[in-house]
Design a protein around this motif. Sequence first.
Motif, PDB file in Angstrom:
ATOM      1  N   UNK A 120       0.845  -1.180   0.000  1.00 46.51           N
ATOM      2  CA  UNK A 120       0.000   0.000   0.000  1.00 46.51           C
ATOM      3  C   UNK A 120       0.891   1.245   0.000  1.00 46.51           C
ATOM      4  N   UNK A 121       0.630   2.142  -0.915  1.00 49.16           N
ATOM      5  CA  UNK A 121       1.395   3.373  -1.044  1.00 49.16           C
ATOM      6  C   UNK A 121       0.843   4.430  -0.092  1.00 49.16           C
ATOM      7  N   UNK A 122       1.734   5.009   0.714  1.00 44.44           N
ATOM      8  CA  UNK A 122       1.398   6.162   1.546  1.00 44.44           C
ATOM      9  C   UNK A 122       2.351   7.287   1.160  1.00 44.44           C
ATOM     10  N   UNK A 123       1.793   8.398   0.718  1.00 45.50           N
ATOM     11  CA  UNK A 123       2.603   9.519   0.254  1.00 45.50           C
ATOM     12  C   UNK A 123       3.429  10.111   1.393  1.00 45.50           C
ATOM     13  N   UNK A 124       4.634  10.562   1.082  1.00 40.72           N
ATOM     14  CA  UNK A 124       5.452  11.252   2.081  1.00 40.72           C
ATOM     15  C   UNK A 124       4.717  12.489   2.586  1.00 40.72           C
ATOM     16  N   UNK A 138       6.520   4.602   3.785  1.00 41.67           N
ATOM     17  CA  UNK A 138       6.775   3.339   4.469  1.00 41.67           C
ATOM     18  C   UNK A 138       7.621   2.369   3.640  1.00 41.67           C
ATOM     19  N   UNK A 139       7.950   2.768   2.418  1.00 41.17           N
ATOM     20  CA  UNK A 139       8.771   1.907   1.584  1.00 41.17           C
ATOM     21  C   UNK A 139      10.152   1.738   2.204  1.00 41.17           C
ATOM     22  N   UNK A 140      10.711   0.540   1.994  1.00 43.47           N
ATOM     23  CA  UNK A 140      12.009   0.188   2.548  1.00 43.47           C
ATOM     24  C   UNK A 140      13.022   0.072   1.416  1.00 43.47           C
ATOM     25  N   UNK A 186      17.621   2.231   9.683  1.00 41.32           N
ATOM     26  CA  UNK A 186      16.477   3.104   9.381  1.00 41.32           C
ATOM     27  C   UNK A 186      16.025   2.823   7.950  1.00 41.32           C
ATOM     28  N   UNK A 187      15.408   1.671   7.716  1.00 40.88           N
ATOM     29  CA  UNK A 187      15.191   1.217   6.341  1.00 40.88           C
ATOM     30  C   UNK A 187      14.073   1.897   5.556  1.00 40.88           C
ATOM     31  N   UNK A 188      13.150   2.583   6.216  1.00 45.32           N
ATOM     32  CA  UNK A 188      12.057   3.213   5.474  1.00 45.32           C
ATOM     33  C   UNK A 188      12.318   4.707   5.297  1.00 45.32           C
ATOM     34  N   UNK A 189      11.618   5.297   4.349  1.00 55.01           N
ATOM     35  CA  UNK A 189      11.715   6.742   4.137  1.00 55.01           C
ATOM     36  C   UNK A 189      11.365   7.473   5.430  1.00 55.01           C
TER      37      UNK A 189
END
Length: 82
Positions: free
Chosen positions: A1-5, A29-31, A65-68
């Motif tokens: 699921x895409x969540x915008x910055x 939330x992308x890694x 800190x793997x996610x944006x």
Amino acid sequence: MYLAPRTSTEKSLAELWSQVLRVERVGMLDRFYPLGGHSLTATELALRIESTFDVRMEPKFLLENPSVEETAKAIDRQRLSR
């Protein structure tokens, strides 16, 4: 699921990830590694982060800190601690 910055740091960071990883869009939330990152792209990204945000960044930082979202928070903490 895409969540915008959401924050300006997340937005700038997502753009850097998109460029380095050559993907169309990156959500908060992308890694990094599941999106196709590896040691060479991590090094390139670390250099771009240092240049963009004026912070010290080691490539191993992405393992911690793997996610944006997580990386953006760490960048903001580092910038506030000066």
